[in-house]
Design an enzyme around this catalytic site. Structure first.
Site, short mmCIF file in Angstrom:
data_model
loop_
_atom_site.label_atom_id
_atom_site.label_comp_id
_atom_site.label_asym_id
_atom_site.label_seq_id
_atom_site.Cartn_x
_atom_site.Cartn_y
_atom_site.Cartn_z
N CYS A 141 29.48 59.24 77.76
CA CYS A 141 28.54 58.51 78.16
C CYS A 141 29.39 57.16 78.79
O CYS A 141 28.96 56.49 79.82
CB CYS A 141 27.89 57.52 76.92
SG CYS A 141 29.45 57.29 75.61
N GLU A 184 20.74 54.12 73.46
CA GLU A 184 21.98 53.90 74.92
C GLU A 184 21.41 55.03 75.79
O GLU A 184 21.54 56.89 74.98
CB GLU A 184 23.23 54.13 73.94
CG GLU A 184 24.71 54.73 74.31
CD GLU A 184 25.46 54.98 74.15
OE1 GLU A 184 25.53 54.94 72.74
OE2 GLU A 184 26.35 56.14 74.86
P1 NAP Z 1 18.20 64.40 74.59
O1 NAP Z 1 17.58 65.77 75.76
O2 NAP Z 1 18.16 63.18 75.06
O3 NAP Z 1 18.11 64.73 73.38
C1 NAP Z 1 18.89 63.63 72.35
C2 NAP Z 1 17.91 64.23 70.01
O4 NAP Z 1 16.58 63.71 71.07
C3 NAP Z 1 17.23 65.58 69.74
O5 NAP Z 1 17.53 65.45 68.53
C4 NAP Z 1 16.10 65.84 70.96
O6 NAP Z 1 15.37 66.35 69.60
C5 NAP Z 1 14.95 64.52 71.11
N1 NAP Z 1 14.65 64.69 72.45
C6 NAP Z 1 14.68 63.65 73.35
N2 NAP Z 1 13.80 64.03 73.92
C7 NAP Z 1 12.64 64.14 72.92
C8 NAP Z 1 11.48 63.30 72.89
N3 NAP Z 1 9.91 64.06 74.28
N4 NAP Z 1 10.33 63.34 71.62
C9 NAP Z 1 11.68 62.91 70.88
N5 NAP Z 1 12.38 63.83 70.21
C10 NAP Z 1 12.89 63.75 72.00
O7 NAP Z 1 19.42 64.56 74.85
P2 NAP Z 1 20.41 65.97 74.63
O8 NAP Z 1 20.45 67.26 74.22
O9 NAP Z 1 22.30 65.37 74.01
O10 NAP Z 1 21.91 65.69 76.64
C11 NAP Z 1 20.11 65.60 77.60
C12 NAP Z 1 21.34 64.76 78.60
O11 NAP Z 1 21.23 63.35 77.41
C13 NAP Z 1 22.57 64.37 79.14
O12 NAP Z 1 22.18 66.06 80.27
C14 NAP Z 1 22.25 63.46 79.60
O13 NAP Z 1 21.69 63.44 80.72
C15 NAP Z 1 22.23 63.01 78.22
N6 NAP Z 1 23.17 62.54 77.35
C16 NAP Z 1 23.92 60.85 76.89
C17 NAP Z 1 24.66 60.75 76.42
C18 NAP Z 1 24.76 59.25 76.42
O14 NAP Z 1 26.32 59.09 75.84
N7 NAP Z 1 24.12 58.61 77.00
C19 NAP Z 1 25.32 61.75 75.56
C20 NAP Z 1 24.59 62.76 75.29
C21 NAP Z 1 23.21 62.87 76.39
P3 NAP Z 1 15.18 68.20 70.17
O15 NAP Z 1 16.08 68.50 70.69
O16 NAP Z 1 15.10 68.61 69.12
O17 NAP Z 1 13.76 68.37 71.07
#
Ligand code: NAP
Length: 472
Positions: free
Chosen positions: A265, A228
């Site tokens: 979301c 998602e």
């Molecule tokens: P995120 O940066 O995508 O991180 C989510 C998970 O994925 C974490 O465990 C992270 O690990 C891992 N991850 C991220 N990038 C990766 C990569 N390149 N390779 C491997 N693992 C990776 O999301 P977030 O920190 O929760 O929030 C950041 C942004 O996500 C928000 O600003 C928003 O735009 C979006 N978000 C969307 C939703 C939704 O419901 N669609 C929900 C939450 C967030 P590590 O942190 O340990 O590296």
């Protein structure tokens, strides 16, 4: 290095548990889910303050979220007891030559195997360690390896300890539930690459999700990636709605945009409003209602800076007229942001279709029903579309409902999109990027179907049919 070895070990343990867990009875897994719900509730007094300390989401919201998480675990237990996991479709043999003649075919479903589950930042209970992805995978008969979210590490560890304890008390092998933490891209990549992992469930950023989906697809044997990745949840305000008054809907929308500081979301990110006096009155009421909202601080610095960047890009776009100024970057909490853009400019600029995760939205002014449809088509994929004022049946309403259904997993005709009920009929997904697998849902009881793969048994022996769909 030892950290990476522990990830491999977790995946291996899950792989070793997968066969017996797949063959377990629905009743046994229902007992496990109910015990997990009970244990969460029993530890409420320690879990909720810890969640608040790490996320700042506040006790009322977090208590409600724990309730929802326990409700969800029990809901999947009830589904199991109703036979949802082991549905069987049986076509008896027909004598004679094909195509009318055929062998007996019995379609059953088998669990995919260990699921790597990436906990989300924004729901520390309901989309985290014992959230919907874990509940639905366990219900399906798949062991789970949780990758903790670094936004709430202590809560994640404590929740995992509770899960480990319940698993042991119920006599399951520890491989049924595994937990890895460590804030690094390396951790997630290693987990998705682990040979024993059979599927991935992910809720988070577009960037992280696409990177991990790529890893899943480049394995020697690619695996399904249920991601998602973001959604802008358009709300279409139709002329019929505006004639009923603007203050109440504007207030409801302002509250929805700022709920949880916009870190939902399903937060409304695009509001489609007709040009003209009634539309102007609505936009002015929305701007006023938003200006009275005080969103709380955001979950992580990364999420805050991503929101600030998104809002700055909107504010600096020559096509966007700012209606509420972006908050100063040094302010502890983000301010609500509202901008206005003409439909033609919005449609032409793909950067305006990107999610700015936080308490901000763009008003898109449309000259016709057809232009509202073009706005939806430009957005292309969303968890939700809300249609306000489509109660009466006519050609325009039908065209809008068709366009909304083509781009969204859930189409609302009343209320606001924030708040996602956990039921059998729920659909939380939608065309990319709302979901990487648009026919699947990550909320509601159909979420279990993601982790069950159909197998047709041809002329199966009696002993196998007697299992009534339970894998052996
Ligand atoms: P995120 O940066 O995508 O991180 C989510 C998970 O994925 C974490 O465990 C992270 O690990 C891992 N991850 C991220 N990038 C990766 C990569 N390149 N390779 C491997 N693992 C990776 O999301 P977030 O920190 O929760 O929030 C950041 C942004 O996500 C928000 O600003 C928003 O735009 C979006 N978000 C969307 C939703 C939704 O419901 N669609 C929900 C939450 C967030 P590590 O942190 O340990 O590296």
């Amino acid at each position: 290095m030892s950290h990476l070895v522990s990830i491999d070990a977790a995946a291996l343990a899950a792989g070793q548990a997968a066969g017996d867990f797949a063959a377990s009875s629905a009743a046994a897994r229902a007992r496990l889910l109910r015990a997990l719900a009970e244990a969460l509730e029993a530890e409420r007094e320690s879990l909720v303050p810890l969640a608040d300390q790490e996320t700042g989401l506040g006790l009322p919201r977090l208590n409600g979220e724990l309730d929802r998480t326990a409700f969800q675990l029990r809901g999947f237990a009830t589904e199991l007891e109703r036979g949802a996991a082991h549905r069987v479709e049986d076509d008896p043999a027909v004598a004679g030559a094909p195509p009318a003649g055929r062998p007996r075919l019995t379609r059953v479903r088998v669990p995919l195997g260990p699921v790597a589950m990436f906990a989300a930042s924004n729901f520390p209970f309901a989309f985290s360690v014992l959230g919907g992805d874990t509940a639905s995978a366990l219900a399906a008969g798949c062991p789970v390896v949780v990758k903790a979210h670094p936004g709430h590490p202590m809560l994640s560890r404590k929740t995992a300890q509770i899960a480990h304890r319940v698993i042991e008390q119920q006599g399951w092998t520890e491989g049924v539930f595994q937990f890895v933490d460590g804030a690094s891209v390396e951790t997630g990549v290693r987990l998705v690459q682990a040979p024993a992992i059979a599927a991935v469930a992910f809720t988070g950023s577009f960037r992280g999700g696409t990177a991990l989906a790529d890893v899943a697809s480049r394995r020697p044997r690619p695996i399904p990636f249920f991601g998602e990745l973001g959604s802008i949840n358009p709300v279409i305000v139709l002329p019929a709605m505006l004639q009923r008054g603007v203050e109440a809907p504007a207030a409801a929308l302002a509250q929805s945009i700022c709920q949880g500081s916009g870190q939902f979301c399903t937060s409304p990110g695009v509001i489609v409003v007709p040009v003209g006096d009634d539309g102007d009155a609505f936009v002015s009421a929305l701007s006023k209602a938003l200006s009275t909202q005080s969103p709380h601080g955001m979950l992580t610095e990364g999420i805050r800076s991503a929101f600030d960047r998104g809002v700055s890009a909107w504010a600096e776009s020559p096509a966007v007229r700012g209606l509420l100024a972006p908050a100063r970057r040094d302010a502890v909490a983000p301010g609500p942001f509202l901008g206005e853009v003409a439909a033609r400019d919005f449609i032409a600029d793909a950067s305006l279709h990107e999610e700015a995760f936080g308490p901000g939205a763009l008003v898109v002014r449309v000259a016709s029903n057809n232009q509202a449809i073009e706005v939806l088509q430009a957005i292309g994929g969303s968890l939700t579309v809300t249609l306000w004022g489509a109660e009466g049946e006519n050609e325009e309403a039908r065209a809008l409902v068709r366009a909304a259904s083509q781009i969204a997993g859930r189409v609302l005709f009343a209320g606001v999109p924030t708040g996602v009920a956990v039921t059998g009929a729920q659909q939380h997904g939608g065309p990319y990027p709302a979901s990487t697998q648009p026919w699947s849902t990550s909320v509601g009881y159909a979420a279990m179907d993601r982790f069950l793969r159909p197998v047709a048994l041809q002329d199966a022996p009696a002993w196998l049919l007697e299992r009534q769909g339970v894998p052996c």
